[in-house]
Design an enzyme around this catalytic site. Structure first.
Site, PDB file in Angstrom:
ATOM      1  N   LYS A 160     -17.537  -0.817  -1.639  1.00 53.40           N
ATOM      2  CA  LYS A 160     -17.732   0.326  -2.534  1.00 53.40           C
ATOM      3  C   LYS A 160     -19.063   1.036  -2.244  1.00 53.40           C
ATOM      4  O   LYS A 160     -19.140   2.264  -2.167  1.00 53.40           O
ATOM      5  CB  LYS A 160     -17.676  -0.166  -3.986  1.00 53.40           C
ATOM      6  N   CYS A 215     -22.832   8.125  -8.997  1.00 49.81           N
ATOM      7  CA  CYS A 215     -22.294   7.218  -7.983  1.00 49.81           C
ATOM      8  C   CYS A 215     -23.014   7.423  -6.668  1.00 49.81           C
ATOM      9  O   CYS A 215     -23.766   6.572  -6.221  1.00 49.81           O
ATOM     10  CB  CYS A 215     -20.811   7.483  -7.812  1.00 49.81           C
TER      11      CYS A 215
HETATM   12  N1  SAJ Z   1     -21.337  17.184  -2.593  1.00 50.76           N
HETATM   13  C1  SAJ Z   1     -21.915  18.062  -1.701  1.00 50.76           C
HETATM   14  N2  SAJ Z   1     -21.245  18.362  -0.549  1.00 50.76           N
HETATM   15  C2  SAJ Z   1     -20.008  17.840  -0.263  1.00 50.76           C
HETATM   16  C3  SAJ Z   1     -19.418  16.927  -1.170  1.00 50.76           C
HETATM   17  C4  SAJ Z   1     -20.111  16.627  -2.332  1.00 50.76           C
HETATM   18  O1  SAJ Z   1     -23.019  18.559  -1.917  1.00 50.76           O
HETATM   19  O2  SAJ Z   1     -19.468  18.180   0.795  1.00 50.76           O
HETATM   20  C5  SAJ Z   1     -22.055  16.809  -3.828  1.00 50.76           C
HETATM   21  C6  SAJ Z   1     -21.308  17.217  -5.101  1.00 50.76           C
HETATM   22  O3  SAJ Z   1     -21.541  18.554  -5.430  1.00 50.76           O
HETATM   23  C7  SAJ Z   1     -21.885  16.248  -6.098  1.00 50.76           C
HETATM   24  C8  SAJ Z   1     -22.105  14.984  -5.259  1.00 50.76           C
HETATM   25  O4  SAJ Z   1     -22.118  15.409  -3.909  1.00 50.76           O
HETATM   26  O5  SAJ Z   1     -23.134  16.692  -6.589  1.00 50.76           O
HETATM   27  C9  SAJ Z   1     -21.069  13.925  -5.460  1.00 50.76           C
HETATM   28  O6  SAJ Z   1     -19.772  14.474  -5.534  1.00 50.76           O
HETATM   29  P1  SAJ Z   1     -18.499  13.849  -4.831  1.00 50.76           P
HETATM   30  O7  SAJ Z   1     -17.339  14.710  -5.108  1.00 50.76           O
HETATM   31  O8  SAJ Z   1     -18.797  13.586  -3.399  1.00 50.76           O
HETATM   32  O9  SAJ Z   1     -18.355  12.409  -5.455  1.00 50.76           O
HETATM   33  P2  SAJ Z   1     -18.303  11.815  -6.960  1.00 50.76           P
HETATM   34  O10 SAJ Z   1     -19.650  11.319  -7.301  1.00 50.76           O
HETATM   35  O11 SAJ Z   1     -17.637  12.710  -7.909  1.00 50.76           O
HETATM   36  O12 SAJ Z   1     -17.288  10.571  -6.688  1.00 50.76           O
HETATM   37  C10 SAJ Z   1     -17.604   9.633  -5.677  1.00 50.76           C
HETATM   38  C11 SAJ Z   1     -16.348   9.395  -4.820  1.00 50.76           C
HETATM   39  N3  SAJ Z   1     -16.710   8.639  -3.642  1.00 50.76           N
HETATM   40  C12 SAJ Z   1     -16.362   9.046  -2.399  1.00 50.76           C
HETATM   41  O13 SAJ Z   1     -15.762  10.080  -2.198  1.00 50.76           O
HETATM   42  C13 SAJ Z   1     -16.743   8.150  -1.261  1.00 50.76           C
HETATM   43  C14 SAJ Z   1     -15.309   8.650  -5.643  1.00 50.76           C
HETATM   44  O14 SAJ Z   1     -14.195   8.295  -4.826  1.00 50.76           O
HETATM   45  C15 SAJ Z   1     -15.921   7.393  -6.261  1.00 50.76           C
HETATM   46  O15 SAJ Z   1     -14.973   6.681  -7.057  1.00 50.76           O
HETATM   47  C16 SAJ Z   1     -17.061   7.819  -7.140  1.00 50.76           C
HETATM   48  O16 SAJ Z   1     -18.047   8.442  -6.308  1.00 50.76           O
HETATM   49  C17 SAJ Z   1     -17.638   6.589  -7.826  1.00 50.76           C
HETATM   50  O17 SAJ Z   1     -17.302   6.385  -9.000  1.00 50.76           O
HETATM   51  O18 SAJ Z   1     -18.339   5.820  -7.171  1.00 50.76           O
END
Ligand code: SAJ
Length: 412
Positions: free
Chosen positions: A212, A266
Site C-alpha cells: 500500500k 494518503c
Molecule cells: N495529483 C496531481 N497530479 C496527478 C494526480 C494527482 O497533482 O496527475 C494530486 C491531486 O490533485 C491530489 C493528490 O495528487 O492533490 C492526490 O490525489 P490522487 O487522485 O492521486 O489520490 P488520492 O489521494 O485521492 O487517492 C490515492 C489513490 N492511490 C493511488 O492512486 C496509488 C487511491 O487508490 C488510494 O486508495 C488512496 O490514495 C488512499 O486511500 O491511500
C-alpha cells in the site's frame, strides 16, 4: 463458515462505504465510531461525508436494519479497523487511533474472531495491533505465538479506493490480503469475497503494508516529476502541458499532471512512513515529498509576482478541495495557498468552491469572499486555477481572455 455479523471500526471515508457495501450483501453490520454525531446521522439513514451514491446505499441498508451504528463495540465474527493513521511531528507515523481501536474491541473479542486492519499502516503495524490485543486479552491466543492455530486471526488488507469512486472501486479493485499466518489470510479472503469482484491476492502482513505504501509513493514520485517539470518549463518558457502531451506519445512514457501540490491524507502522508522506517535508503521517496510540498510556495510566489502589477487586485482562486469534484478540503494545497495569500494582504481574495456551502472559518475570518464562478470572473483581475473541478473545465474560456491567469492544472 460464512460471516453473519461484522463490525467496522471507524465510519469515515473508508469505513462507512465498506460497512454499507457489506450490509448490502445481507450481512448484519455494526459500525462503531467515537463521533456520536456521525453515529446519529448514520442511524437516521444519512451520511456525514460526501461520496457519490453513498447516501442511497446507506439509506437502504439502515432501512433494512442491516447496518446500524454505535459508539460502543459489541461482539461480532469479524472486526475491520478503518481508522486514520496520521503522522506526528517529524513525519513519524502516529498509531494512536489503531491502538485505541484495539483497546476498544479487545473486551468483546471471542475465540474464532477475525480482526482486519484496513488503515494504511507502516510496516510492522499489524504485528503491533496483535500485540496490543494480546496484552488486553491474555486469555486468548494470537498468531504471533501460535500461527495457524491461534484463537484470533489477524490480517492487513489495505484499502485502495479512490475518493469519488469508492463504491465502484471497493467492489472492482483487487485486494492484497496479508495475514499473520496462512489461516489468517484464508479467513480474510472469505470475508472479502462476500463483496469484492476483483481478485483477492494472499501475502504476509508486512508485504501487504509495504504494498500500500509503495502504490502511493509511486504516484507521489511521478507527480513530483511532473511538478518539477512544470517549474523547469516555466523557466525555459515552454508550455508544460503541451510538453507532457508530446512526451506521453512515446509508448513507454506516461507522465502524470503537475498541480499546485499534492494533497489528501494518503499520497502526501504514506511515503513518509517508508522514509521513517528507512531514512538512509528512501532518498527518491523523500525528495518527491519535498518537491511536492514545495509546489504551493512556488504558486504563491507566482501569484505575488502577478499581484505586483496591480495596485490592489481582486484575486479569484478557483477551487479549495484537494482534488477535482470532491468536497474534501483536508490537507489541500489549494486551501493552503489561499490561507497563506490571505495573510499576505496583497489584494482582495475571492474563493470559488462549488462543492462546499461555506468557506472554512479561517478564510471567513481573514476576509476571503465566497463567490460563484460567474461573480468571481466578473470581478477578478487575477484568476488562479487551483482545482480542475468540472464546473471550471466547462466554463467559457473567453471569460478568462482579459484576465491574468495562473493555471496550475492546465485547464484553460
Ligand atoms: N495529483 C496531481 N497530479 C496527478 C494526480 C494527482 O497533482 O496527475 C494530486 C491531486 O490533485 C491530489 C493528490 O495528487 O492533490 C492526490 O490525489 P490522487 O487522485 O492521486 O489520490 P488520492 O489521494 O485521492 O487517492 C490515492 C489513490 N492511490 C493511488 O492512486 C496509488 C487511491 O487508490 C488510494 O486508495 C488512496 O490514495 C488512499 O486511500 O491511500
Amino acid at each position: 463458515m460464512s460471516f453473519k455479523k461484522v463490525s467496522v471500526i471507524g465510519l469515515g471515508y473508508i469505513g462507512l462505504p465498506t460497512a454499507a457495501v457489506l450490509a448490502s450483501r445481507g450481512l448484519e453490520v455494526v459500525g462503531v465510531d467515537v463521533n456520536q454525531q456521525a453515529v446519529d446521522t448514520i442511524n437516521e439513514g444519512r451520511i456525514h461525508i460526501v461520496e457519490p451514491d453513498l447516501d442511497i446505499v446507506v439509506r437502504g441498508v439502515v432501512t433494512t436494519g442491516n447496518l446500524r451504528a454505535t459508539t460502543i463495540p459489541e461482539p461480532a465474527e469479524a472486526f475491520m479497523i478503518a481508522v486514520p493513521t496520521p503522522f506526528k511531528e517529524g513525519h513519524a507515523p502516529d498509531l494512536k487511533y489503531i491502538e485505541a481501536a484495539a483497546k476498544a474491541i479487545a473486551p468483546v473479542l471471542e475465540k474464532g474472531n477475525l480482526v482486519i486492519l484496513e488503515s494504511t499502516s507502516p510496516v510492522g503495524a499489524t504485528e503491533k495491533l496483535s500485540a496490543w490485543l494480546k496484552e488486553a486479552r491474555p486469555d486468548l491466543t494470537f498468531p504471533q505465538d501460535l500461527g495457524d492455530s491461534a484463537d484470533i486471526k489477524i490480517a492487513h488488507c489495505p484499502e485502495r479506493v479512490l475518493p469519488g469512486y469508492v463504491l465502484q472501486e471497493l467492489v472492482s479493485n483487487d485486494r492484497v490480503i496479508g495475514g499473520m499466518s496462512k489461516a489468517c489470510s484464508l479467513r480474510a479472503v472469505e470475508l472479502y469475497e462476500t463483496f469484492v469482484r476483483g481478485e483477492c491476492i494472499i501475502t504476509n502482513a508486512r508485504t501487504a503494508e509495504m504494498a500500500k505504501l509503495t502504490e502511493n509513493s509511486f504516484r507521489d514520485v511521478n507527480i513530483a516529476f511532473a511538478n518539477e517539470l512544470s517549474v523547469i518549463c516555466d523557466k525555459l518558457k515552454i508550455n508544460v502541458w503541451e510538453l507532457i502531451k508530446l512526451a506521453n506519445r512515446h509508448p513507454r512514457v506516461n507522465i502524470l499532471s503537475p498541480g499546485p501540490g499534492v494533497g489528501g491524507h494518503c499520497i502526501a502522508v504514506d511515503p513518509w512512513f517508508i522514509v521513517d522506517s528507512c531514512p538512509e535508503e528512501a532518498n527518491i521517496i523523500r525528495q518527491a515529498r519535498l518537491t511536492n510540498d514545495a509546489k504551493p510556495h512556488y504558486v504563491i510566489a507566482q501569484i505575488e509576482k502577478a499581484a505586483d502589477e496591480f495596485k490592489r487586485p481582486v484575486i479569484a482562486c478557483l477551487g479549495l478541495a484537494f482534488k477535482a469534484d470532491i468536497d474534501d478540503l483536508r490537507e489541500s494545497p489549494a486551501l493552503q495557498i489561499v490561507e497563506q495569500l490571505a495573510l499576505k494582504n496583497i489584494g482582495q481574495l475571492i474563493a470559488v468552491e462549488p462543492n462546499v456551502q461555506y468557506l472554512p472559518e479561517k478564510l471567513i475570518n481573514a476576509g476571503v469572499e465566497h463567490a460563484t464562478l460567474e461573480a468571481a470572473l466578473e470581478k477578478a483581475n487575477i484568476i488562479v486555477v487551483l482545482v480542475d473541478h468540472k464546473q471550471f473545465k466547462a466554463a467559457d474560456k473567453m471569460q478568462f481572455a482579459t484576465k491574468v491567469v495562473i493555471d496550475t492544472r492546465g485547464i484553460i
